[in-house]
Motif scaffolding. Structure first.
Motif, short mmCIF file in Angstrom:
data_model
loop_
_atom_site.label_atom_id
_atom_site.label_comp_id
_atom_site.label_asym_id
_atom_site.label_seq_id
_atom_site.Cartn_x
_atom_site.Cartn_y
_atom_site.Cartn_z
N LEU A 153 64.03 32.45 19.45
CA LEU A 153 63.47 33.74 19.86
C LEU A 153 63.43 34.70 18.68
CD1 LEU A 153 65.06 34.34 23.38
CD2 LEU A 153 62.75 33.56 22.83
N ASP A 154 64.42 34.59 17.79
CA ASP A 154 64.44 35.46 16.62
C ASP A 154 63.24 35.20 15.72
OD1 ASP A 154 65.81 37.40 14.82
OD2 ASP A 154 65.93 35.66 13.50
N VAL A 155 62.92 33.93 15.51
CA VAL A 155 61.75 33.58 14.69
C VAL A 155 60.47 34.08 15.35
CG1 VAL A 155 60.33 31.65 13.90
CG2 VAL A 155 62.80 31.61 13.54
N LEU A 156 60.35 33.87 16.65
CA LEU A 156 59.15 34.29 17.37
C LEU A 156 59.01 35.81 17.39
CD1 LEU A 156 59.26 31.81 20.37
CD2 LEU A 156 57.65 31.78 18.46
N THR A 157 60.11 36.51 17.27
CA THR A 157 60.09 37.97 17.26
C THR A 157 59.75 38.52 15.88
OG1 THR A 157 61.70 38.10 19.05
CG2 THR A 157 61.45 40.07 17.67
N ARG A 158 60.40 37.98 14.84
CA ARG A 158 60.25 38.53 13.50
C ARG A 158 58.93 38.10 12.85
NH1 ARG A 158 63.01 36.56 10.04
NH2 ARG A 158 64.07 34.88 11.15
N ASP A 159 58.72 36.82 12.68
CA ASP A 159 57.51 36.32 12.01
C ASP A 159 57.16 34.96 12.61
OD1 ASP A 159 55.40 35.77 10.37
OD2 ASP A 159 56.61 35.33 8.60
N PRO A 160 56.39 34.95 13.70
CA PRO A 160 56.12 33.70 14.39
C PRO A 160 55.05 32.83 13.75
CG PRO A 160 54.95 35.46 15.47
CD PRO A 160 55.77 36.10 14.37
N HIS A 161 54.24 33.39 12.86
CA HIS A 161 53.02 32.72 12.45
C HIS A 161 53.24 31.37 11.75
CE1 HIS A 161 50.93 36.16 13.93
NE2 HIS A 161 51.57 36.97 13.10
N ARG A 215 58.23 52.50 2.70
CA ARG A 215 58.77 52.89 4.00
C ARG A 215 58.07 52.22 5.18
NH1 ARG A 215 59.02 59.32 4.12
NH2 ARG A 215 57.04 59.14 2.97
N THR A 216 57.12 51.36 4.89
CA THR A 216 56.38 50.67 5.94
C THR A 216 57.01 49.32 6.23
OG1 THR A 216 54.30 51.80 5.45
CG2 THR A 216 54.14 49.64 6.51
N VAL A 217 57.08 48.94 7.49
CA VAL A 217 57.68 47.67 7.88
C VAL A 217 56.63 46.76 8.50
CG1 VAL A 217 59.94 48.72 8.23
CG2 VAL A 217 58.37 48.52 10.17
N GLU A 218 56.88 45.45 8.44
CA GLU A 218 55.94 44.48 8.98
C GLU A 218 55.97 44.48 10.51
OE1 GLU A 218 53.70 42.42 7.33
OE2 GLU A 218 54.22 43.85 5.77
N PRO A 219 54.86 44.10 11.15
CA PRO A 219 54.85 44.01 12.61
C PRO A 219 55.90 43.02 13.11
CG PRO A 219 52.61 43.94 11.75
CD PRO A 219 53.53 43.84 10.57
N SER A 220 56.46 43.32 14.26
CA SER A 220 57.43 42.42 14.89
C SER A 220 57.36 42.61 16.39
CB SER A 220 58.85 42.71 14.37
OG SER A 220 59.27 44.00 14.76
N GLY A 221 58.01 41.70 17.11
CA GLY A 221 58.05 41.79 18.56
C GLY A 221 57.74 40.45 19.20
N VAL A 277 56.95 39.98 22.61
CA VAL A 277 55.85 40.15 23.56
C VAL A 277 54.79 41.09 22.99
CG1 VAL A 277 55.20 40.83 25.90
CG2 VAL A 277 57.44 39.78 25.47
N PHE A 278 55.22 42.25 22.52
CA PHE A 278 54.32 43.26 21.97
C PHE A 278 54.60 43.38 20.48
CE2 PHE A 278 55.43 44.61 26.34
CZ PHE A 278 54.19 44.41 26.92
N ARG A 279 53.56 43.13 19.66
CA ARG A 279 53.76 43.10 18.21
C ARG A 279 53.06 44.28 17.53
NH1 ARG A 279 56.12 39.27 15.77
NH2 ARG A 279 55.08 39.66 13.78
N LYS A 280 53.84 45.03 16.80
CA LYS A 280 53.31 46.13 16.01
C LYS A 280 54.36 46.50 14.97
CE LYS A 280 55.03 49.36 19.42
NZ LYS A 280 54.66 50.18 20.58
N SER A 281 53.93 47.24 13.99
CA SER A 281 54.86 47.77 13.00
C SER A 281 55.61 48.95 13.60
CB SER A 281 54.12 48.22 11.74
OG SER A 281 54.99 48.90 10.88
#
Length: 389
Positions: free
Chosen positions: A10-18, A365-371, A373-377
């Protein structure tokens, strides 16, 4: 069922699933993922099939995350029951209605929000622009003028957190229960005082057999869906455009280019990464046997990067000839009701931001999208040249 695999977690799918989704897709369009407790569909064709076949792959299951938070709604029912829930809300979200009722409002609100931060020379656009604009539009769409936009955002955040928690195997947080109770009380009050001429009054008057509880559930999913999807769309688009170095002037003067960039941003990082379905009968996809009752998670993020459909799928390329094949708004009976409004908000917000002089990304100060179910920065910081009065 195949032998369960613990990876991806779940951690992988949340942080960077691609990368994980690509690895699965290289061998099959779907795989059993133990951390999800179900099948994960990552191929484009398989995803379309599942979403279009509500008779075999349904949302109408007591395990469905949203129904556990707000009860049965248009999002968690199928067939005639789904039509009964959805139909009263269709009219205000058609392309014609969207143009008639929202073009001027969205332009005014986006301009106001950008003007408010312009003197500072910098802003975190998710919280300063994207979220407030999406909430203001849903406030208008649902006729909730008596409810403060900030309060709507607070309730929405708590409800979205509950959906994410349930999807990851946790229970509904108490704060989310309280938020939903407060929202329903506010909506009841709005319906009672606004009269039949208001949007909610009209919906309530034409809702047919929908009970007040069912009506409130539908309003809740429209509210959090309308805010969450659009907030993510705007935030992710600005991140993609500024990180890739697109010329703001070209985007402002070429409507087709900006519209294509919106579709490509949706493809590359859809705000809703997955949708859940449950098998109503034994079936087979690409030679894989799915048994009745099993969870089938459609990865929109995975399907949108299927190289069989999109060449060089990890590349941000608004020039793709088949951008409309992206699945960010889902397909089938549960295709997003507010897609036209979401696109309008995203286009208008982007134009207002891109008009700022010297607008650029602040990568520190910008972070990569994560999530999951819902993915956004969580934070996209943007800077521009401050003008001297």
């Amino acid at each position: 069922m195949t032998t369960p695999v613990a990876w991806p977690t779940l951690d992988v799918l949340t942080r960077d699933p691609h990368p994980a989704l690509a690895s699965i897709r290289s061998t099959a369009p779907l795989a059993w993922v133990d951390s999800l407790g179900g099948w994960l569909v990552v191929g484009h064709a398989a995803a379309v099939r599942v979403m279009r076949d509500a008779g075999t792959f349904t949302v109408d299951d007591p395990r469905f995350s949203t129904s556990r938070v707000v009860g049965p709604s248009m999002l968690s029912t199928d067939g005639a029951e789904h039509d009964r829930h959805r139909q009263p809300f269709v009219s205000p979200f058609t392309p014609r209605s969207t143009r008639a009722h929202f073009v001027d409002f969205v332009d005014t609100e986006a301009t106001r929000l950008v003007a408010a931060v312009a003197p500072a020379g910098e802003a975190e656009i998710r919280t300063a622009i994207a979220g407030p604009l999406a909430a203001a539009c849903m406030q208008r769409a649902l006729g909730l003028k008596a409810i403060d936009v900030g309060q709507l955002l607070t309730w929405y955040t708590d409800i979205v957190a509950a959906v994410a928690a349930v999807t990851s195997g946790s229970g509904v947080p108490e704060g989310s229960r309280l938020a939903y109770a407060a929202l329903t009380d506010a909506v009841r009050s709005t319906i009672a005082t606004a009269g039949a001429s208001s949007f909610l009054g009209e919906v309530a008057a034409t809702a047919g057999t929908l009970t007040s509880t069912e009506l409130l559930s539908d309003i809740a999913v429209l509210l959090f869906g309308g805010i969450e999807t659009t907030e993510g769309m705007i935030t992710n688009l600005v991140l993609h455009l500024l990180r890739e170095g697109f010329d703001p002037a070209a985007l402002l003067h070429e409507n087709d280019l900006l519209d294509a960039a919106i579709e490509e941003s949706l493809r590359l990082e859809p705000a809703a990464a997955v949708v859940d379905r449950y098998a109503t009968r034994d079936s087979e996809i690409a030679g894989v046997r799915i048994r009745r009752g099993e969870l089938v998670v459609v990865s929109l993020a995975g399907a949108n990067r299927d190289p069989a459909v999109f060449e060089h799928p990890d590349r941000f390329d608004p020039g793709r000839p088949n951008l409309r094949k992206q699945l960010a708004f889902a397909q089938g009976p549960h295709v997003c009701l507010g897609a036209h409004l979401a696109r309008l908000e995203t286009r208008t917000a982007a134009r207002a931001l891109l008009a700022l002089p010297g607008v650029r990304l602040d990568p520190a100060r910008t972070v990569e999208p994560s999530g999951l179910v819902f993915r956004k920065s969580a934070a996209v910081w943007v800077r521009w040249n401050r003008t001297v009065p």
